[in-house]
Scaffold this active site. Structure first.
Site, PDB file in Angstrom:
ATOM      1  N   LYS A 187       0.850  -1.189   0.000  1.00 28.92           N
ATOM      2  CA  LYS A 187       0.000   0.000   0.000  1.00 28.92           C
ATOM      3  C   LYS A 187       0.884   1.237   0.000  1.00 28.92           C
ATOM      4  O   LYS A 187       1.579   1.517   0.982  1.00 28.92           O
ATOM      5  CB  LYS A 187      -0.920   0.059   1.225  1.00 28.92           C
ATOM      6  N   GLY A 237       6.654   4.869   8.979  1.00 28.20           N
ATOM      7  CA  GLY A 237       5.784   6.016   9.193  1.00 28.20           C
ATOM      8  C   GLY A 237       5.894   6.503  10.626  1.00 28.20           C
ATOM      9  O   GLY A 237       6.921   6.330  11.284  1.00 28.20           O
ATOM     10  N   SER A 238       4.833   7.091  11.124  1.00 25.35           N
ATOM     11  CA  SER A 238       4.860   7.704  12.443  1.00 25.35           C
ATOM     12  C   SER A 238       4.797   6.656  13.552  1.00 25.35           C
ATOM     13  O   SER A 238       4.265   5.554  13.375  1.00 25.35           O
ATOM     14  CB  SER A 238       3.685   8.670  12.594  1.00 25.35           C
ATOM     15  N   THR A 239       5.307   7.029  14.715  1.00 28.45           N
ATOM     16  CA  THR A 239       5.252   6.149  15.879  1.00 28.45           C
ATOM     17  C   THR A 239       3.813   5.906  16.297  1.00 28.45           C
ATOM     18  O   THR A 239       3.446   4.797  16.711  1.00 28.45           O
ATOM     19  CB  THR A 239       6.064   6.756  17.031  1.00 28.45           C
ATOM     20  N   LEU A 240       2.961   6.923  16.173  1.00 29.31           N
ATOM     21  CA  LEU A 240       1.549   6.785  16.526  1.00 29.31           C
ATOM     22  C   LEU A 240       0.880   5.685  15.719  1.00 29.31           C
ATOM     23  O   LEU A 240       0.202   4.803  16.273  1.00 29.31           O
ATOM     24  CB  LEU A 240       0.828   8.117  16.308  1.00 29.31           C
ATOM     25  N   VAL A 241       1.073   5.694  14.404  1.00 35.81           N
ATOM     26  CA  VAL A 241       0.467   4.671  13.551  1.00 35.81           C
ATOM     27  C   VAL A 241       1.148   3.323  13.775  1.00 35.81           C
ATOM     28  O   VAL A 241       0.506   2.272  13.739  1.00 35.81           O
ATOM     29  CB  VAL A 241       0.522   5.088  12.075  1.00 35.81           C
ATOM     30  N   GLY A 242       2.461   3.344  14.014  1.00 33.43           N
ATOM     31  CA  GLY A 242       3.179   2.102  14.289  1.00 33.43           C
ATOM     32  C   GLY A 242       2.588   1.356  15.479  1.00 33.43           C
ATOM     33  O   GLY A 242       2.485   0.117  15.471  1.00 33.43           O
ATOM     34  N   GLU A 285       9.646   0.948  11.106  1.00 33.93           N
ATOM     35  CA  GLU A 285      10.656   2.010  11.029  1.00 33.93           C
ATOM     36  C   GLU A 285       9.901   3.305  11.248  1.00 33.93           C
ATOM     37  O   GLU A 285       9.135   3.736  10.393  1.00 33.93           O
ATOM     38  CB  GLU A 285      11.366   1.964   9.673  1.00 33.93           C
ATOM     39  N   CYS A 323      12.917  10.858   8.573  1.00 31.19           N
ATOM     40  CA  CYS A 323      12.781  10.311   9.922  1.00 31.19           C
ATOM     41  C   CYS A 323      14.064  10.438  10.731  1.00 31.19           C
ATOM     42  O   CYS A 323      14.027  10.498  11.960  1.00 31.19           O
ATOM     43  CB  CYS A 323      12.348   8.848   9.847  1.00 31.19           C
ATOM     44  N   GLU A 356       8.785  15.211  17.183  1.00 35.23           N
ATOM     45  CA  GLU A 356       9.212  15.164  15.781  1.00 35.23           C
ATOM     46  C   GLU A 356       8.364  16.139  14.963  1.00 35.23           C
ATOM     47  O   GLU A 356       7.140  16.021  14.917  1.00 35.23           O
ATOM     48  CB  GLU A 356       9.063  13.751  15.221  1.00 35.23           C
TER      49      GLU A 356
END
Length: 501
Positions: free
Chosen positions: A193, A246-251, A269, A303, A400
């Site tokens: 995706k 991507g972002s830590t939030l989505v991770g 990552e 990043c 960030e």
């Protein structure tokens, strides 16, 4: 039948016509999404529509996963030798070289990055990455393990199966190469995706993968939003592994969904707040240039960006004079102009986010030395920004920003700087500037980060692993280390002459 985007570029750096299929790529064919809906792709240089791509749904994802599983069971996985997989990947590398300028143009078009930099970094690195993993495809093997003369014991590193991959908008082509290279080399099949903000190079790559002759179903691409296709991918019971950048939030959300579904293997990552440490014995001219490159490269949308610059008090004033002068010299503008270093931010959403952080810094009492405002009236351009007079608890120091914004902080001694550099939830990268190799390496070893550059910044190579400590992620990409993300180790024990009484 999905539409095709056709555009004739006539710019100072690139002239030529490009044709990009706008559908989903499933089982060797470009198809429309099942709901017939589309996603707008916006040009960040102007804020205007480029085109519309087909929007995928969880139903389309199911179809793609079934195609990937069928390919894994019949024509890929253990059914294709390493030599065969290597040939396909090298053929893809050949086609990427053939269309290198076009790939750079697509990156500049929907991401906004400088065509010149995209061509000499993103595209070249991506080609090298695909070729690097083509070289690994027939060199993935286990061990023979000594137990006794009565037994034969060995291990096999087998492909996991169908893997889901979600790539970000900041380095669309590069992140695709990082993901599909080791996955296809090890024998996994892929459902990818791309970001809905920057899908053009991935769609063009799907066209090249098709031209390279990969069997249908080995690689599949499903456009879509993170909260629909991305979420469905993380939750899917028939995906054995998911890779996300991507972002830590989505991770966190992906890790949670993976745990609640089938405990699929996860590599992440994620974000960073990387320190750049400039000691008083550094080559000041080079430290200024590398520190600027460390934060402003790719518009700060990196990043591992060195957004916290720590400078020894003995050289702080001179560093600031030179750094601000160098920052002001960086050309921001149309990514298709030959001498532009920084283009627009990727989207209105990202522009607003960065400007929000700039306003937060001002409100909290930090000083804007240069920048801190938009550039021009059209597009999502932000002037490179330098803050000083910060405090450790400020948002611009801790969080960030993901834009061309840095803080420059004075420090006194070596022990003090280690504590400050490690005062972050992240641990992706760092840079150290010193002519004293003992001091530089001692510092590098004490920093809690997955990558530490000494007297350089943002240098990445396909054979060097990349990943983070702490909340910057799980696992490593690139190098031999990435192969472990896509293989399962099987131990085989063979009884030669052990008899039970």
């Amino acid at each position: 039948m999905p539409e095709t985007y056709v555009h004739k570029f006539d710019t100072p750096v690139f002239k030529g016509e490009v044709s990009v299929p706008l559908g989903l790529y499933i089982d060797g064919k470009f198809v429309d999404g099942s709901d017939g809906t589309t996603i707008d792709v916006i040009n960040p240089s102007t804020g205007k529509l480029i085109t519309k791509i087909s929007e995928g749904t969880p139903k389309d994802l199911d179809i793609a996963i079934k195609a990937a599983q069928k390919a894994f069971d019949t024509v890929w996985g253990l059914n294709a030798t390493g030599v065969q997989r290597s040939r396909y990947l090298n053929k893809l590398g050949d086609l990427m070289e053939k269309y290198a300028d076009t790939l750079a143009a697509l990156e500049a078009l929907d991401n906004g990055k400088s065509w010149t930099w995209a061509r000499k970094t993103d595209v070249d690195h991506s080609i090298r990455c695909i070729r690097y993993y083509a070289g690994w495809a027939d060199k993935i093997f286990g061990q023979t393990i000594e137990t006794s003369e009565a037994k034969l014991t060995y291990t096999r590193h087998e492909p996991i199966g169908v893997v889901g991959q979600i790539i970000p908008w900041n380095f669309p082509l590069q992140m695709m190469a990082w993901k599909i290279g080791p996955a296809l080399a090890t024998g996994c099949t892929v459902v990818l995706k791309p970001s809905e903000f920057t899908p053009m190079s991935a769609l063009f790559m799907a066209k090249l993968i098709d031209e390279a002759g990969f069997p249908p179903g080995v690689f599949n691409l499903v456009n879509g939003y993170g909260n629909t296709v991305g979420q469905a991918m993380a939750e899917h019971m028939e995906i054995e592994k998911i890779a996300f950048t991507g972002s830590t939030l989505v991770g966190r959300k992906i890790m949670e969904a993976a745990a609640k579904s089938n405990l699929k293997k996860v590599t992440l990552e994620l974000g960073g707040k990387s320190p750049s440490i400039v000691f008083d014995d550094a080559d000041l001219d080079q430290a200024v240039k590398w520190a600027a490159f460390g934060i402003y490269y790719n518009h700060g949308q990196c990043c591992c960006a060195g957004s916290r610059i720590f400078v020894h008090e003995k050289i702080y004033d001179e560093f600031m004079t030179r750094f601000v002068e160098h920052t002001k010299s960086l050309k921001v503008g149309d990514p298709f102009e030959p001498d532009v270093f920084q283009g627009p931010q990727v989207s209105q959403q990202q522009y607003d986010r960065i400007m929000g952080y700039i306003e937060s810094g001002k409100k909290d009492g930090a000083k804007v030395v240069t920048g801190g405002e938009r550039l021009g009236e059209e597009g999502y351009y932000i002037k490179p920004t330098v803050f000083t007079d910060t405090k450790p608890n400020m948002k611009i120091v801790q969080e960030e920003i993901f834009g061309p914004v840095c803080v420059v902080i004075k420090f006194k001694d070596d022990d003090d700087i280690i504590a400050q550099a490690n005062d972050t939830i992240y641990g992706l990268a760092a840079s150290v500037y010193s002519q004293n190799v003992t001091r530089a390496l001692s510092t590098a070893h004490k920093i809690r980060a997955g990558t530490v550059w000494v007297n350089t910044a943002n240098m990445l190579y396909p054979n060097i692993p990349f990943g983070g400590y702490k909340q910057s992620g799980i696992g490593r990409e690139l190098g031999e280390y990435a192969l472990a993300n896509y293989t399962a180790v099987k131990a085989v024990q063979v009884n030669l002459h052990i008899s039970l009484s």
